[in-house]
Scaffold this active site. Structure first.
Site, PDB file in Angstrom:
ATOM      1  N   GLU A 146       0.836  -1.207   0.000  1.00  0.00           N
ATOM      2  CA  GLU A 146       0.000   0.000   0.000  1.00  0.00           C
ATOM      3  C   GLU A 146       0.870   1.257   0.000  1.00  0.00           C
ATOM      4  O   GLU A 146       0.788   2.086   0.908  1.00  0.00           O
ATOM      5  CB  GLU A 146      -0.954  -0.013   1.194  1.00  0.00           C
ATOM      6  CG  GLU A 146      -1.978  -1.135   1.100  1.00  0.00           C
ATOM      7  CD  GLU A 146      -3.082  -1.075   2.140  1.00  0.00           C
ATOM      8  OE1 GLU A 146      -2.867  -0.459   3.196  1.00  0.00           O
ATOM      9  OE2 GLU A 146      -4.169  -1.655   1.913  1.00  0.00           O
TER      10      GLU A 146
ATOM     11  N   GLU B  62      -5.457  -8.370  -1.318  1.00  0.00           N
ATOM     12  CA  GLU B  62      -6.119  -8.216  -0.017  1.00  0.00           C
ATOM     13  C   GLU B  62      -7.575  -7.864  -0.244  1.00  0.00           C
ATOM     14  O   GLU B  62      -7.876  -6.998  -1.073  1.00  0.00           O
ATOM     15  CB  GLU B  62      -5.500  -7.083   0.815  1.00  0.00           C
ATOM     16  CG  GLU B  62      -4.187  -7.403   1.449  1.00  0.00           C
ATOM     17  CD  GLU B  62      -3.696  -6.291   2.367  1.00  0.00           C
ATOM     18  OE1 GLU B  62      -4.525  -5.609   2.992  1.00  0.00           O
ATOM     19  OE2 GLU B  62      -2.470  -6.115   2.447  1.00  0.00           O
TER      20      GLU B  62
END
Ligand code: BGP
Length: 464
Positions: free
Chosen positions: A172, A361
């Site tokens: 991220e 995810e």
């Protein structure tokens, strides 16, 4: 449902700092995650000796991985996403020689996966870096960190070149804008200019890792990792639509650099308009040309954007400053559930980049009730995952090239944002609470058999 492509990879994703524990074992150094015992969103960096930290033991995956991997294999996983703790390999970050005990641990872990025919996907840096690099060098605020990261990346590529063929650079990477300590090792009160300068260095380091990976493991594929922060305009007012475009660009920018090898014009304008002077050398420009092979991203929720200052002020405080969508329900943690958004996002990324995509995810964090026989009736989790996977199937039908799906936390683990164990994502229950009480015993939830069936039928058992 139609079956997914035969080559589709199914599995789950975990991160070293959220599962391993063993925080000071076998020569491991202290990481930024270790000094933030309350999680990414309440970053205390003044941890005192003796202070409790749930991640110190986490779910003890460091010692229990054979048992956990056997359970993943029982569900039929073909892929497991893990991360390497940089501090197990270079405890302070600036050593010239790696810590052999750390490398040996990951050798054992990858061998265990191979035993069960599970393909590892490895994130080089998942929400942690050596605390030594932050304390002594200023994290990614310092150019030298690029050199240290490249050394770390080359070390693990060389060591694991025969065992790992799927790699990701920074987890991220766009979170640095919202959590600078976790993302780039900078204090929370850093200026935008400081944060973007640090981000630039991290983007260069990511590109240099791509280059190193291609040199050392020619048959490997290297991806980036974005927090898929899909935003909708709150209304069709052009000002709201424009604001939404800007908001989406604030994270797509990372993908643009990593996929296209240069800064997009809108970002250069943003820097000019905000007096942000990012130092970009010719050799940096050259380095950025090493673009990724595929895009990976997380997706949990979508949000709305408005140009209305009053509404915006109210929204400040949640992770991405988004305004709630009146058409969507939320999880117990206020994350708005939007399966269709996953189809939209997959299409958006495919249209923009034409590179294969990997959902690394996705999942529902919820409070589970353990039954006397050790099971959990987690129908809410099954329905969340089912509905999202149905939309993945739709996107594949739309022509999007999707490589695979690793849901977040296939086994309960410590949450990133607030370091809670009570926010559970797993198919496997772990007996441990937020205070650290519990036996750490594992048991199968109802969703365990559900996911097993989804994988066995390659998605055909999903309910559209
Ligand atoms: C992502 C992180 C993960 C993970 C997940 C869920 O942002 O990459 O590390 O934890 O979010 O968030 P949380 O754990 O806060 O529920």
């Amino acid at each position: 449902m139609k079956a997914f492509p035969k080559t589709f990879l199914w599995g789950g994703a975990v991160a070293a700092n959220q599962v391993e524990g063993a925080w000071q074992e076998d020569g491991k150094g202290i990481s930024t995650s270790d000094v933030q015992p309350n999680g990414v969103l309440s970053p205390t960096v003044d941890r005192q000796p003796g202070d409790f930290g749930i991640k110190d033991v986490a779910i003890d995956f460091y010692h229990r991985y054979p048992e956990d991997i056997a359970l993943f294999a029982e569900m039929g996983f073909s892929c497991l996403r893990v991360s390497i703790a940089w501090t197990r390999i270079f405890p302070n970050g600036d050593e010239t020689q790696p810590n052999e005990a750390g490398l040996a641990y990951y050798d054992r872990l990858f061998d265990e996966l191979a035993k069960h025919n599970i393909t590892p996907m490895v994130t080089l840096s998942h929400y942690e870096m050596p605390w030594g690099l932050v304390k002594n060098y200023g994290g990614w605020g310092n150019r030298e960190t690029i050199t240290f990261f490249e050394r770390y990346a080359r070390t693990v590529f060389t060591r694991f070149k025969n065992k790992v063929k799927l790699w990701l650079t920074f987890n991220e990477i766009n979170m640095a804008l919202h959590a600078p300590m976790t993302g780039v090792g900078l204090p929370e009160n850093s200026s935008k200019a400081e944060i973007y300068q640090a981000i630039h260095r991290q983007l260069v380091a990511s590109a240099l890792a791509v280059k190193a990976c291609h040199e050392i493991i020619p048959d490997a594929k290297m991806g980036n990792m974005l927090l898929g922060g899909l935003m909708y305009p709150l209304s069709c007012k052009p000002e709201d639509v424009l604001e939404t475009m800007q908001e989406n660009r604030s994270w797509l920018f990372f993908g643009d650099v990593q996929c296209r090898g240069e800064y997009p014009g809108y970002m250069l304008r943003y820097f000019r308009d905000n007096n942000i002077n990012v130092e970009i050398s010719d050799s940096d420009r050259q380095a950025l040309k090493n673009t990724i092979d595929f895009i990976s991203f997380s997706y949990y929720m979508s949000g709305c954007v408005t140009a209305d200052e009053e509404l915006n002020a109210k929204a400040r405080g949640n992770i991405l400053n988004m305004v709630p969508n009146p058409h969507l329900a939320s999880s117990e943690w206020g994350w708005q559930i939007d399966p269709v958004g996953l189809r939209i996002l997959l299409n958006k990324l495919w249209d923009r980049y034409q590179k294969p995509l990997f959902i690394v995810e996705n999942g529902l964090g919820a409070k589970d009730k353990l039954e006397a026989d050790g099971t959990v009736h987690d129908d809410y989790r099954i329905s969340y995952l089912n509905d999202h996977l149905v939309q993945v199937g739709e996107a594949i039908e739309d022509g999007v090239d999707v490589l695979g799906y690793t849901c977040w936390g296939p086994i309960d683990l410590v949450s990133a944002s607030k370091a809670e164990l009570s926010k559970r994502y797993g198919f496997i229950y772990v007996d441990r609470d937020d205070q650290g009480n519990g036996t750490l015993a594992r048991s199968r939830k109802k969703s365990f058999n559900w996911y097993k069936e989804v994988i066995a039928t390659n998605g055909a058992s999903l309910k559209a």
